[in-house]
Motif scaffolding. Structure first.
Motif, PDB file in Angstrom:
ATOM      1  N   PRO A 103     -23.763 -15.082 -13.035  1.00 39.88           N
ATOM      2  CA  PRO A 103     -22.567 -14.463 -13.622  1.00 39.88           C
ATOM      3  C   PRO A 103     -21.251 -14.913 -12.978  1.00 39.88           C
ATOM      4  N   HIS A 104     -21.327 -15.451 -11.764  1.00 41.70           N
ATOM      5  CA  HIS A 104     -20.114 -15.824 -11.031  1.00 41.70           C
ATOM      6  C   HIS A 104     -19.979 -17.339 -10.854  1.00 41.70           C
ATOM      7  N   ARG A 105     -20.912 -18.109 -11.408  1.00 41.93           N
ATOM      8  CA  ARG A 105     -20.903 -19.555 -11.183  1.00 41.93           C
ATOM      9  C   ARG A 105     -19.591 -20.183 -11.649  1.00 41.93           C
ATOM     10  N   ASP A 106     -19.088 -19.762 -12.791  1.00 41.57           N
ATOM     11  CA  ASP A 106     -17.869 -20.370 -13.332  1.00 41.57           C
ATOM     12  C   ASP A 106     -16.643 -20.057 -12.483  1.00 41.57           C
ATOM     13  N   THR A 107     -16.640 -18.938 -11.770  1.00 41.62           N
ATOM     14  CA  THR A 107     -15.477 -18.584 -10.955  1.00 41.62           C
ATOM     15  C   THR A 107     -15.585 -19.091  -9.522  1.00 41.62           C
ATOM     16  N   LEU A 108     -16.762 -19.539  -9.119  1.00 46.77           N
ATOM     17  CA  LEU A 108     -16.910 -20.157  -7.804  1.00 46.77           C
ATOM     18  C   LEU A 108     -16.174 -21.492  -7.788  1.00 46.77           C
ATOM     19  N   ASP A 109     -15.546 -21.823  -6.659  1.00 48.00           N
ATOM     20  CA  ASP A 109     -14.926 -23.141  -6.538  1.00 48.00           C
ATOM     21  C   ASP A 109     -15.989 -24.229  -6.417  1.00 48.00           C
ATOM     22  N   ALA A 110     -17.104 -23.893  -5.801  1.00 52.10           N
ATOM     23  CA  ALA A 110     -18.222 -24.840  -5.702  1.00 52.10           C
ATOM     24  C   ALA A 110     -19.495 -24.075  -5.390  1.00 52.10           C
ATOM     25  N   ALA A 111     -20.597 -24.583  -5.918  1.00 49.21           N
ATOM     26  CA  ALA A 111     -21.935 -24.102  -5.562  1.00 49.21           C
ATOM     27  C   ALA A 111     -22.730 -25.323  -5.135  1.00 49.21           C
ATOM     28  N   VAL A 112     -23.274 -25.267  -3.929  1.00 50.03           N
ATOM     29  CA  VAL A 112     -23.968 -26.421  -3.348  1.00 50.03           C
ATOM     30  C   VAL A 112     -25.392 -25.994  -3.024  1.00 50.03           C
ATOM     31  N   VAL A 113     -26.343 -26.497  -3.799  1.00 58.31           N
ATOM     32  CA  VAL A 113     -27.739 -26.091  -3.628  1.00 58.31           C
ATOM     33  C   VAL A 113     -28.567 -27.315  -3.258  1.00 58.31           C
ATOM     34  N   PHE A 114     -29.182 -27.261  -2.103  1.00 59.96           N
ATOM     35  CA  PHE A 114     -30.030 -28.337  -1.623  1.00 59.96           C
ATOM     36  C   PHE A 114     -31.468 -28.059  -2.057  1.00 59.96           C
ATOM     37  N   PRO A 115     -32.418 -28.987  -1.813  1.00 61.91           N
ATOM     38  CA  PRO A 115     -33.749 -28.884  -2.409  1.00 61.91           C
ATOM     39  C   PRO A 115     -34.282 -27.462  -2.537  1.00 61.91           C
ATOM     40  N   SER A 116     -34.519 -27.077  -3.772  1.00 59.59           N
ATOM     41  CA  SER A 116     -34.987 -25.742  -4.130  1.00 59.59           C
ATOM     42  C   SER A 116     -35.671 -25.850  -5.488  1.00 59.59           C
ATOM     43  N   MET A 117     -36.122 -24.727  -6.013  1.00 59.57           N
ATOM     44  CA  MET A 117     -36.731 -24.731  -7.340  1.00 59.57           C
ATOM     45  C   MET A 117     -35.680 -25.168  -8.367  1.00 59.57           C
ATOM     46  N   PRO A 118     -36.110 -25.820  -9.459  1.00 60.70           N
ATOM     47  CA  PRO A 118     -35.153 -26.363 -10.442  1.00 60.70           C
ATOM     48  C   PRO A 118     -34.145 -25.341 -10.950  1.00 60.70           C
ATOM     49  N   VAL A 120     -32.847 -22.898  -9.442  1.00 56.40           N
ATOM     50  CA  VAL A 120     -31.817 -22.660  -8.421  1.00 56.40           C
ATOM     51  C   VAL A 120     -30.911 -23.881  -8.312  1.00 56.40           C
ATOM     52  N   MET A 121     -31.490 -25.078  -8.364  1.00 49.94           N
ATOM     53  CA  MET A 121     -30.685 -26.295  -8.258  1.00 49.94           C
ATOM     54  C   MET A 121     -29.744 -26.449  -9.444  1.00 49.94           C
ATOM     55  N   ARG A 122     -30.092 -25.843 -10.567  1.00 52.36           N
ATOM     56  CA  ARG A 122     -29.195 -25.912 -11.726  1.00 52.36           C
ATOM     57  C   ARG A 122     -27.899 -25.132 -11.498  1.00 52.36           C
ATOM     58  N   LEU A 123     -27.827 -24.349 -10.435  1.00 52.11           N
ATOM     59  CA  LEU A 123     -26.597 -23.642 -10.093  1.00 52.11           C
ATOM     60  C   LEU A 123     -25.554 -24.571  -9.485  1.00 52.11           C
ATOM     61  N   ASN A 124     -25.969 -25.784  -9.065  1.00 51.67           N
ATOM     62  CA  ASN A 124     -25.032 -26.714  -8.431  1.00 51.67           C
ATOM     63  C   ASN A 124     -23.782 -26.917  -9.270  1.00 51.67           C
ATOM     64  N   LYS A 125     -22.628 -26.897  -8.599  1.00 53.18           N
ATOM     65  CA  LYS A 125     -21.355 -27.171  -9.267  1.00 53.18           C
ATOM     66  C   LYS A 125     -20.367 -27.666  -8.231  1.00 53.18           C
ATOM     67  N   MET A 126     -20.001 -28.933  -8.327  1.00 50.93           N
ATOM     68  CA  MET A 126     -18.981 -29.517  -7.456  1.00 50.93           C
ATOM     69  C   MET A 126     -18.069 -30.350  -8.342  1.00 50.93           C
ATOM     70  N   GLY A 127     -16.970 -29.764  -8.774  1.00 51.15           N
ATOM     71  CA  GLY A 127     -16.097 -30.463  -9.698  1.00 51.15           C
ATOM     72  C   GLY A 127     -16.831 -30.769 -10.989  1.00 51.15           C
ATOM     73  N   SER A 128     -16.880 -32.040 -11.343  1.00 42.71           N
ATOM     74  CA  SER A 128     -17.559 -32.444 -12.572  1.00 42.71           C
ATOM     75  C   SER A 128     -19.057 -32.653 -12.364  1.00 42.71           C
ATOM     76  N   PHE A 129     -19.510 -32.551 -11.111  1.00 40.50           N
ATOM     77  CA  PHE A 129     -20.933 -32.747 -10.825  1.00 40.50           C
ATOM     78  C   PHE A 129     -21.696 -31.455 -11.051  1.00 40.50           C
ATOM     79  N   SER A 130     -22.777 -31.559 -11.807  1.00 44.61           N
ATOM     80  CA  SER A 130     -23.585 -30.391 -12.128  1.00 44.61           C
ATOM     81  C   SER A 130     -25.030 -30.828 -12.295  1.00 44.61           C
ATOM     82  N   MET A 131     -25.935 -29.901 -12.051  1.00 42.78           N
ATOM     83  CA  MET A 131     -27.355 -30.129 -12.348  1.00 42.78           C
ATOM     84  C   MET A 131     -27.828 -29.133 -13.399  1.00 42.78           C
TER      85      MET A 131
END
Length: 323
Positions: A103-118, A120-131
Motif C-alpha cells: 500500500p505504501h510502495r508508490d510513496t516510498l522514495d525507494a524499496a531495495v529488496v535483495f534475494p528473497s521470494m519473487p 517480495v522482490m517485486r517490491l523493488n523500486k529505485m527510480g525507473s528500476f523495478s522488478m
C-alpha cells in the motif's frame, strides 16, 4: 522455538537533528548479523554528516509473527522514505511483508529488496528500476535471474553475483535512465554483501543522494562523498588475526606459519588440524565474536585451524576447494 523480541532494540534516531534533513529507513532481514554494522553506519552519519540524519527501524522476519511487532512494522513502513529487505524466504511471513509494504510502495522514495521470494522482490523500486514483472513477463534482468536461480537452487546469491559481473552486457539493452537505476541496484547489492559499517554508510548516503533528496531538494550533490563498495572475497579462508582474507590455502599457511604468537607445534604439518565452515555475513559485518572464541579455544588446545567461508548457502564449494 522463536523467542519474541521487541524490535525497538534496533531503532535509532538522531539525538540532534538541527537543520538537517531526516531520512527514515525501515529494514527487515532474516538474521541479526547486520545489526551492529547498520547501527555503526547510522550513528556515524548522524554524528558527522552536516546535511543528513537518519532514523532507522529494523526487524527480524520472525518478529513479524507478533501482532504487536507487525502493527509497529506497518506503521514504520507508512512513514518511511526507504524500505530494505533481504533473505525473506518464509512464505507466510513473506506474504505479511508484501501486505504491509504494497500500500505504501508508490510513496516510498525507494524499496531495495535483495534475494528473497519473487513476490517480495517485486517490491523493488529505485527510480525507473523495478522488478514488478519478475516471473510474470519478459525482462532482460528477470529472465537472467530466473534462469540462474533454476540452475543454482540455494545459491541464488551466487546467481546475483554473476549478474553483477556481467552487468555491462545486460545494461546495454536498457534505456540510459533505466540502466543507471539498475546499476544503482547492483551497487546497492555490492554494498550490502560487503556488509561492513563503511559499506553500509556509503549505501545509505547513495540512496539519500540518488532517490530521496534530489533536484531542488538535493542536500548532497555539492559534496556527495560516498565511496564505491569495498568488495570482499565471495569465498576464502579467514582468521581474526590475519591482515586479509585469503583465497588460496598456500597463502593462508604461509601467513599462519610466520606467526610469532603460536608455538612451533602448531606450525608442524602433522599438527592436528580442525576445519571450520563459517558464514561470510558474520565476518564482513563484524558479528564474529563467537567465531573468534571458538577458533582461539581450538588453538589453545593445540589444534591448527583452517576457517573457510562462503557467501551463499552452498558450503560444498569452499569444502571442495580448501579441504
Amino acid at each position: 522455538m522463536f523467542t519474541n523480541v521487541k524490535s525497538a532494540i534496533r531503532h535509532i534516531a538522531p539525538q540532534n537533528l538541527g537543520d538537517r534533513a531526516l531520512m527514515k529507513v525501515v529494514y527487515v532481514v532474516l538474521e541479526p548479523q547486520y545489526q551492529s554494522s547498520i547501527s555503526a553506519a547510522i550513528k556515524s552519519i548522524n554524528a558527522h554528516n552536516p546535511n543528513l540524519a537518519i532514523e532507522i527501524s529494523g526487524y527480524l522476519i520472525e518478529e513479524l509473527r507478533s501482532p504487536e511487532n507487525y502493527e509497529e512494522f506497518k506503521k514504520d513502513v507508512s512513514e518511511a522514505n526507504i524500505f530494505i529487505a533481504s533473505l525473506i524466504f518464509i512464505e507466510e511471513l513473506a506474504q505479511k511483508v508484501v501486505e504491509a509494504v504494497t500500500p505504501h510502495r508508490d510513496t516510498l522514495d525507494a524499496a531495495v529488496v535483495f534475494p528473497s521470494m519473487p513476490e517480495v522482490m517485486r517490491l523493488n523500486k529505485m527510480g525507473s528500476f523495478s522488478m514488478a514483472q519478475l516471473g510474470q513477463s519478459k525482462s532482460v534482468i528477470g529472465d537472467f535471474m530466473k534462469k540462474r536461480k533454476q540452475k543454482s537452487g540455494a545459491g541464488f546469491e551466487d546467481a546475483m553475483l554473476k549478474l553483477l559481473r556481467t552487468l555491462h552486457t545486460v545494461l546495454k539493452y536498457l534505456p540510459v535512465e533505466k540502466a543507471q537505476d539498475a546499476r544503482n541496484f547492483m551497487l546497492s547489492f555490492q554494498y550490502w554483501l560487503g556488509g561492513s559499517a563503511d559499506n553500509l554508510e556509503n549505501f545509505f548516503l547513495m540512496l539519500a543522494d540518488k532517490y530521496v533528496f534530489t533536484g531542488e531538494k538535493s542536500l548532497l550533490n555539492r559534496n556527495a562523498k560516498y565511496a564505491e563498495p569495498i568488495v570482499y572475497p565471495d569465498m576464502g579462508i579467514w582468521h581474526p588475526l590475519a591482515p586479509t582474507m585469503f583465497e588460496d590455502i598456500k597463502g593462508y599457511l604461509n601467513w599462519y606459519n610466520s606467526r610469532d604468537d603460536i608455538s612451533d607445534d602448531l606450525k608442524d604439518p602433522l599438527a592436528p588440524t580442525v576445519g571450520l565452515v563459517l558464514q561470510r555475513t558474520h565476518l564482513v559485518t563484524g558479528d564474529d565474536a563467537h567465531y573468534v572464541a571458538m577458533l582461539q579455544e581450538f588453538e589453545y588446545r593445540g589444534a591448527r585451524v583452517i576457517s573457510v567461508f562462503a557467501g551463499g548457502l552452498d558450503f560444498s564449494k569452499p569444502v571442495n576447494e580448501y579441504f
